[in-house]
Design a protein around this motif. Structure first.
Motif, PDB file in Angstrom:
ATOM      1  N   HIS A  98       0.823  -1.208   0.000  1.00  0.00           N
ATOM      2  CA  HIS A  98       0.000   0.000   0.000  1.00  0.00           C
ATOM      3  C   HIS A  98       0.853   1.253   0.000  1.00  0.00           C
ATOM      4  O   HIS A  98       0.406   2.314  -0.426  1.00  0.00           O
ATOM      5  CB  HIS A  98      -0.966  -0.019   1.181  1.00  0.00           C
ATOM      6  CG  HIS A  98      -1.896  -1.198   1.138  1.00  0.00           C
ATOM      7  ND1 HIS A  98      -2.892  -1.323   0.197  1.00  0.00           N
ATOM      8  CD2 HIS A  98      -1.942  -2.332   1.885  1.00  0.00           C
ATOM      9  CE1 HIS A  98      -3.529  -2.473   0.379  1.00  0.00           C
ATOM     10  NE2 HIS A  98      -2.964  -3.103   1.387  1.00  0.00           N
ATOM     11  N   SER A  99       2.081   1.093   0.477  1.00  0.00           N
ATOM     12  CA  SER A  99       3.076   2.158   0.409  1.00  0.00           C
ATOM     13  C   SER A  99       4.442   1.482   0.389  1.00  0.00           C
ATOM     14  O   SER A  99       4.562   0.319   0.792  1.00  0.00           O
ATOM     15  CB  SER A  99       2.959   3.105   1.612  1.00  0.00           C
ATOM     16  OG  SER A  99       3.457   2.476   2.768  1.00  0.00           O
ATOM     17  N   GLU A 101       6.763   1.738   2.380  1.00  0.00           N
ATOM     18  CA  GLU A 101       7.131   1.359   3.747  1.00  0.00           C
ATOM     19  C   GLU A 101       6.599  -0.020   4.144  1.00  0.00           C
ATOM     20  O   GLU A 101       7.078  -0.602   5.113  1.00  0.00           O
ATOM     21  CB  GLU A 101       6.658   2.417   4.742  1.00  0.00           C
ATOM     22  CG  GLU A 101       7.468   3.706   4.707  1.00  0.00           C
ATOM     23  CD  GLU A 101       7.269   4.540   3.443  1.00  0.00           C
ATOM     24  OE1 GLU A 101       6.187   4.453   2.806  1.00  0.00           O
ATOM     25  OE2 GLU A 101       8.214   5.261   3.064  1.00  0.00           O
ATOM     26  N   ASP A 102       5.627  -0.540   3.411  1.00  0.00           N
ATOM     27  CA  ASP A 102       5.132  -1.892   3.680  1.00  0.00           C
ATOM     28  C   ASP A 102       6.204  -2.954   3.429  1.00  0.00           C
ATOM     29  O   ASP A 102       6.115  -4.060   3.969  1.00  0.00           O
ATOM     30  CB  ASP A 102       3.928  -2.216   2.788  1.00  0.00           C
ATOM     31  CG  ASP A 102       2.655  -1.530   3.223  1.00  0.00           C
ATOM     32  OD1 ASP A 102       2.647  -0.892   4.297  1.00  0.00           O
ATOM     33  OD2 ASP A 102       1.664  -1.636   2.473  1.00  0.00           O
ATOM     34  N   ARG A 136      10.136   2.657  -3.931  1.00  0.00           N
ATOM     35  CA  ARG A 136       9.459   3.934  -4.190  1.00  0.00           C
ATOM     36  C   ARG A 136       9.737   4.413  -5.620  1.00  0.00           C
ATOM     37  O   ARG A 136       8.817   4.743  -6.364  1.00  0.00           O
ATOM     38  CB  ARG A 136       9.950   4.984  -3.178  1.00  0.00           C
ATOM     39  CG  ARG A 136       9.206   6.291  -3.212  1.00  0.00           C
ATOM     40  CD  ARG A 136       9.677   7.241  -2.094  1.00  0.00           C
ATOM     41  NE  ARG A 136       9.339   6.704  -0.768  1.00  0.00           N
ATOM     42  CZ  ARG A 136      10.212   6.156   0.081  1.00  0.00           C
ATOM     43  NH1 ARG A 136      11.492   6.065  -0.228  1.00  0.00           N
ATOM     44  NH2 ARG A 136       9.798   5.694   1.246  1.00  0.00           N
ATOM     45  N   ALA A 141       4.127  -1.712  -6.519  1.00  0.00           N
ATOM     46  CA  ALA A 141       2.875  -1.707  -5.765  1.00  0.00           C
ATOM     47  C   ALA A 141       2.489  -3.094  -5.244  1.00  0.00           C
ATOM     48  O   ALA A 141       1.515  -3.232  -4.522  1.00  0.00           O
ATOM     49  CB  ALA A 141       1.749  -1.158  -6.634  1.00  0.00           C
TER      50      ALA A 141
END
Length: 156
Positions: A98-99, A101-102, A136, A141
């Motif tokens: 979801h980001s 950082e996941d 990033r 994703a």
């Protein structure tokens, strides 16, 4: 008898499967799951590249599931351990990020944690930052979460 994402941690997998098979009663089943091909790609490559930059000696030093990540290898393991007519299934799925950082909690929730813990704190932080920056920048994703299922039934 069931072994979920664990048989690959045993150095002698054939012996372990043989022992599990021995414990299966007539009419019972042995089921084993393992990671399939391309575990956690494409973020996996970013992680290992970051590790290699910091500690080349640790690069891909811990991927025990690679020994049985292909259906043919899992099938051969069952047969070599004496399990009868194993049925091997593959499920090719992905796990969403979801980001970016996941990604890091996923690393720490796997066997990769052992590699991370061998890094000094500064190197650990650089590996984390490089990995997350790559996820990033590449716009990752989701990561592949492919699984193999092996099942053998013991005759009555």
């Amino acid at each position: 008898m069931i072994c979920v994402f664990g048989i690959f941690f045993v150095p002698d997998m054939e012996h372990a499967v043989r022992e599990l098979w021995r414990l299966v009663r007539p009419g019972g089943q042995l089921a084993v799951t393992t990671w399939g091909p391309r575990f956690f790609e494409p973020a996996n490559t970013a992680f290992w590249n970051a590790v290699r930059t910091e500690r080349p000696d640790l690069y891909k030093g811990f991927n025990p599931w690679d020994r049985i990540s292909q259906p043919e290898a899992l099938h051969a393991l069952f047969l070599s351990a004496g399990a009868e007519a194993p049925d091997i299934g593959a499920e090719m799925k992905s796990h969403p990020l979801h980001s970016p950082e996941d990604w890091w909690p996923m690393v720490l929730g796997t066997g990769y944690r052992g590699t991370v813990e061998q890094l000094d704190p500064a190197a650990r932080d650089r590996v984390r930052r490089r990995s997350l920056d790559c996820v990033r920048t590449a716009g990752i994703a989701a990561v592949e979460a492919n699984v193999l299922y092996g099942v053998a039934s013991k005759r009555n």
